[in-house]
Design an enzyme around this catalytic site. Structure first.
Site, PDB file in Angstrom:
ATOM      1  N   ASN A  11       0.913  -1.434  -0.011  1.00 28.28           N
ATOM      2  CA  ASN A  11      -0.330  -0.248  -0.119  1.00 28.28           C
ATOM      3  C   ASN A  11       0.879   1.112  -0.327  1.00 28.28           C
ATOM      4  OD1 ASN A  11      -2.039   2.362   0.363  1.00 28.28           O
ATOM      5  ND2 ASN A  11      -2.581   1.364   2.015  1.00 28.28           N
ATOM      6  N   LYS A  60       0.025   4.250  -0.060  1.00 28.24           N
ATOM      7  CA  LYS A  60      -0.203   5.217   0.077  1.00 28.24           C
ATOM      8  C   LYS A  60      -0.278   6.442  -0.556  1.00 28.24           C
ATOM      9  CE  LYS A  60      -0.770   3.864   5.090  1.00 28.24           C
ATOM     10  NZ  LYS A  60      -0.343   3.955   6.153  1.00 28.24           N
ATOM     11  N   HIS A 112     -10.370   0.684   4.725  1.00 27.58           N
ATOM     12  CA  HIS A 112      -8.668   1.123   5.616  1.00 27.58           C
ATOM     13  C   HIS A 112      -8.578   2.318   6.584  1.00 27.58           C
ATOM     14  CE1 HIS A 112      -4.424   2.693   6.621  1.00 27.58           C
ATOM     15  NE2 HIS A 112      -4.112   1.224   5.336  1.00 27.58           N
ATOM     16  N   GLU A 114      -7.155   4.961   7.448  1.00 31.29           N
ATOM     17  CA  GLU A 114      -7.058   5.798   7.337  1.00 31.29           C
ATOM     18  C   GLU A 114      -7.907   6.454   6.366  1.00 31.29           C
ATOM     19  OE1 GLU A 114      -2.786   5.736   5.062  1.00 31.29           O
ATOM     20  OE2 GLU A 114      -1.923   5.227   7.211  1.00 31.29           O
ATOM     21  N   GLU A 166      -5.608  -5.565  10.290  1.00 29.04           N
ATOM     22  CA  GLU A 166      -4.790  -3.896  11.098  1.00 29.04           C
ATOM     23  C   GLU A 166      -5.551  -2.585  12.148  1.00 29.04           C
ATOM     24  OE1 GLU A 166      -2.846  -3.027   7.096  1.00 29.04           O
ATOM     25  OE2 GLU A 166      -4.591  -1.598   7.201  1.00 29.04           O
ATOM     26  N   GLY A 189       1.909   2.710  10.902  1.00 31.54           N
ATOM     27  CA  GLY A 189       2.560   3.715  10.380  1.00 31.54           C
ATOM     28  C   GLY A 189       3.595   4.231  12.130  1.00 31.54           C
ATOM     29  N   SER A 228       2.935  -1.922  10.596  1.00 34.03           N
ATOM     30  CA  SER A 228       4.261  -1.657  11.189  1.00 34.03           C
ATOM     31  C   SER A 228       4.801  -2.846  10.650  1.00 34.03           C
ATOM     32  CB  SER A 228       4.268  -1.218  12.181  1.00 34.03           C
ATOM     33  OG  SER A 228       4.088   0.076  12.930  1.00 34.03           O
TER      34      SER A 228
END
Ligand code: PGA
Length: 249
Positions: free
Chosen positions: A7, A9, A94, A96, A163, A169, A208
């Site tokens: 990914n 991003k 996701h 985010e 996740e 991150g 991570s």
């Protein structure tokens, strides 16, 4: 064979996307790595990256899409538009995007639209730190899965990515042992939803993942692959991740 999803991003421009993709394809072919790889660049790069992937066996994914096929939806991209440029997979839900306001009901519409267009959805679920500290993680996962997959049936393939939001991150991954427990919980929820059809669902871990810790996750049969963000944008590290993952064929 383990499934690795990159990914990228909004972190990789076109020149870097092409360089990264070229380097990774070459590495997989050269080392004959037994690993299934999906690259998810930004919308504007998908087509060019796709041309580079050619017959390499590496597949294309998108980072999101809209649920409608056509119409007055300024700024949106439809499943069919993605298919047209060779996309096979699409990341949905996701964290985010959830943080920007995407709801489980909307994710559910996207999953249905993706399957209708014969795209493989990569459904992301996971608890926040507050939910984890309150011991609510299992309930949160069950709720997300139930709503996101409501009325979803008769599919060939869905990927669920566990996740934990606090691990994305941050450099602080879930421990492999805990991830195994959460994967087992996800499997249990899916079984209650699907009985036999859950065979078409692979569960992977994200948050991570690095070249150093990937082996700890991949050595568990329950963890069928990884969704890799930051580390997938660094060529040397990502190639190392692929090399380690291929050991757990
Ligand atoms: P990360 O991102 O590997 O940078 O933690 C994972 C993800 O967002 O899918």
């Amino acid at each position: 064979m383990k499934l690795i999803i990159a990914n990228w991003k909004m972190r990789v421009d076109l020149a870097k996307a092409l360089k990264l993709a070229g380097s990774v394809i070459h590495f997989i072919e050269d080392k004959r790595l037994a690993v299934k790889l999906v690259l998810c660049p930004s919308f504007t790069e998908i087509e060019e990256v796709g041309k580079l992937l050619g017959q390499s066996g590496v597949e294309l994914g998108a980072q999101d899409m809209f649920w409608e096929q056509k119409g007055a939806f300024t700024g949106e991209v439809s499943p069919e538009m993605l298919k047209e440029i060779g996309v096979k997979y699409v990341i949905l839900g996701h964290s985010e995007r959830r943080a920007l306001g995407e709801t489980d009901a909307e994710i559910n519409k996207k999953i249905k639209a993706a399957l209708k267009a014969e795209l493989v959805p990569i459904l992301c679920v996971g608890e926040t730190l507050v939910e984890r500290r309150a011991g609510k993680e299992k309930r949160v996962l069950a709720r997300q899965l139930k709503i996101d997959l409501e009325g979803v049936a008769g599919f060939k393939q869905i990927i669920v990515a566990y996740e934990p939001v606090w691990a994305i991150g941050t450099g602080v991954p879930e421990s492999p042992a805990e991830a195994v427990k959460m994967h087992a919980h996800i499997r249990k929820v899916l079984k209650s939803l699907y009985k036999k059809a859950e065979r078409g669902i692979a569960i992977i871990y994200g948050g991570s993942v690095t070249a150093k810790n990937i082996g700890g996750f991949m050595r568990h049969e329950e963890i069928e692959g990884a969704l890799v963000g930051g580390a997938s944008t660094k060529a040397v590290e990502f190639k190392q991740i692929l090399k380690v993952a291929a050991k757990y064929d």
